[in-house]
Design an enzyme around this catalytic site. Sequence first.
Site, PDB file in Angstrom:
ATOM      1  N   LYS A  38       0.847  -1.193   0.000  1.00 40.48           N
ATOM      2  CA  LYS A  38       0.000   0.000   0.000  1.00 40.48           C
ATOM      3  C   LYS A  38       0.886   1.247   0.000  1.00 40.48           C
ATOM      4  CE  LYS A  38      -3.806   1.941   2.809  1.00 40.48           C
ATOM      5  NZ  LYS A  38      -4.638   1.694   4.028  1.00 40.48           N
ATOM      6  N   SER A  63      -9.314   1.652   3.385  1.00 38.17           N
ATOM      7  CA  SER A  63      -8.568   2.472   2.453  1.00 38.17           C
ATOM      8  C   SER A  63      -7.587   1.664   1.609  1.00 38.17           C
ATOM      9  CB  SER A  63      -7.794   3.549   3.226  1.00 38.17           C
ATOM     10  OG  SER A  63      -6.885   2.961   4.147  1.00 38.17           O
ATOM     11  N   SER A  67      -9.592  -0.682   7.574  1.00 41.60           N
ATOM     12  CA  SER A  67      -9.043  -0.639   6.222  1.00 41.60           C
ATOM     13  C   SER A  67      -8.352  -1.931   5.794  1.00 41.60           C
ATOM     14  CB  SER A  67      -8.047   0.517   6.098  1.00 41.60           C
ATOM     15  OG  SER A  67      -8.697   1.754   6.280  1.00 41.60           O
TER      16      SER A  67
END
Length: 602
Positions: free
Chosen positions: A76, A150, A174
Amino acid sequence: MISLDIATLRVAYESGALRPADVVREVHERIRARGDDKVWISRVPLRTLLERAAAVEAQRRAGAHLPLYGIPFAVKDNIDVAGVPTTAACPRFAYTPGRSATVVERLLQAGAIYVGKTNLDQFATGLVGTRSPYGACPNAFNPAYISGGSSSGSAVAVAAGLVSFALGTDTAGSGRVPAAFNNIVGFKPTRGLLSTAGVVPACRSLDCVSIFALTSDDAQAVLDVAAGFDPRDPYSRPPGCTDIRLDGDSFRFGVPAPDALAFFGDETSRLLYESALRRLEALGGSAVEIDFSPFREAAALLYEGPYVAERLASLADFVRTHPDAVHPVVREIVSKGAAYSAVDAFRAQQRLQELKALTDREWRNIDVLALPTAPTIYTIEQVLAEPITLNSTVGYYTNFVNLLDLSAIALPADMRPDGLPFGVTLIAPAFHEPALGALGARYQRATDLPLGATPHRLPQAAVARAARPETTVRLAVVGAHLSGQPLNYQLAERDARLVRTCRTSRHYRLYALPGVTPARPGLLLQENAPGPGIEVEVWEMPLRHFGSFVAAVPAPLVIGTITLEDGERVKGFLCESHATAQALDITEYGGWRNYLRSLSAA
């Protein structure tokens, strides 16, 4: 099309059917074929991937132990990779770190192959996957629907079969919501178990690095490599004491009272949740109704109280100087933090502590909490029309977990009639990752769902383990075999799994043995000289591997029987008494890790 689950790749590598170079070529082609799918922010060129594949092959030929040999993974883009810009999905914020995040370093040292950085809700603020200037990352099953956030790109990269696993982060859910929406596993470890050094903070005191994988076993394998105390991270913690097992014949799972459940009009989700609970009962679980209200009240503190100010604390200077660079919804959420005072913050901390006491009462009656990962799912169009309200709905069952210092694993549970996935999350107290991983593996075998959005199912080796459970032996390790220590690989390569961290009874003393490489301690039973008890990790090893492990133990160490603080007796490392005559007594440090930290601080 080979499955990228870790177990399948390991078998292919061992048999010679595949080499890492073959896998990275396949990965590169799969990514190219998908085109601009909004998953990636940056990627590694094929030439560099092949160079990395050749390097790990050379390391293995030289005898290096590489538990993630040739396994492709994504990161990420709020987690640092040396030499690669970290954007947090905000181009104006971007910087290029000279060093990777600790968790990335550990994965690379284990032989994993980094493929690229993935898209996210900007500054990890959101559960929907639509708040990025790089585009809304669509669901792996239906591009009209949200992927969850997210950690949107990380989840879709795994679900689409582009990588074997991916790193995400989790503050409010997330690392779990995107797993549910894309039919994969999302492991949210205890805060501090995975280092956040080199991670752009959202709420620094609550942030966790999370793991997306195709199977529960894969997520546990990555966690075993990545976990460990890190002096670079002030929030890092070594594994704590655990006291539940979820791989036996019976366990208790908590469920909210019917009037505490919310599906926001989604009758399909309600029915699938009920089906998931029946599957837990078939695995030996007993449902126990709990009071869910303190969990929900804790969740409200995250966005409806002063904890949102911690997000502003991390970004205040940037938001003030570059307001137009911040996504409008993210800016609106983060800016709310300015409305709270220090008095508000202390009141919230005190109320959270009261809520923890209330939830602790519920944990006395259950081993694990079983919840829908999300109550429903929305289209991208719906979320763009109501970005804050629907985001809050998605987090109904996730926001409290980090605030209450819990561990969690999100699991695929079923497929909806419209072809979208439905998932459940199993939640336990801090440091119960081994127990959650074990139950998660059993649950996943019982569902027999495809892996992500791929045509593959669980590898036959995992199914066979479920059908023919093998005899195991429990082993307490005290020094160089602890997680993160130089000989821990000897446990991993024998398929051992961490069961719990605890202490011995008070009748043992610990000595730093001189002239031993790698450095290690000796544990000695001395009933006439009680101490504080020594920290140990208890591992469970298949009996078929135990003989070879014992045979490799060098003198003056031996494998004997150790009594733990709760009276359990397990096999473990002891030391011949003559070897301690010239050794330093380090009992008062309470364990090998504390002693090593004292040396580094000196």
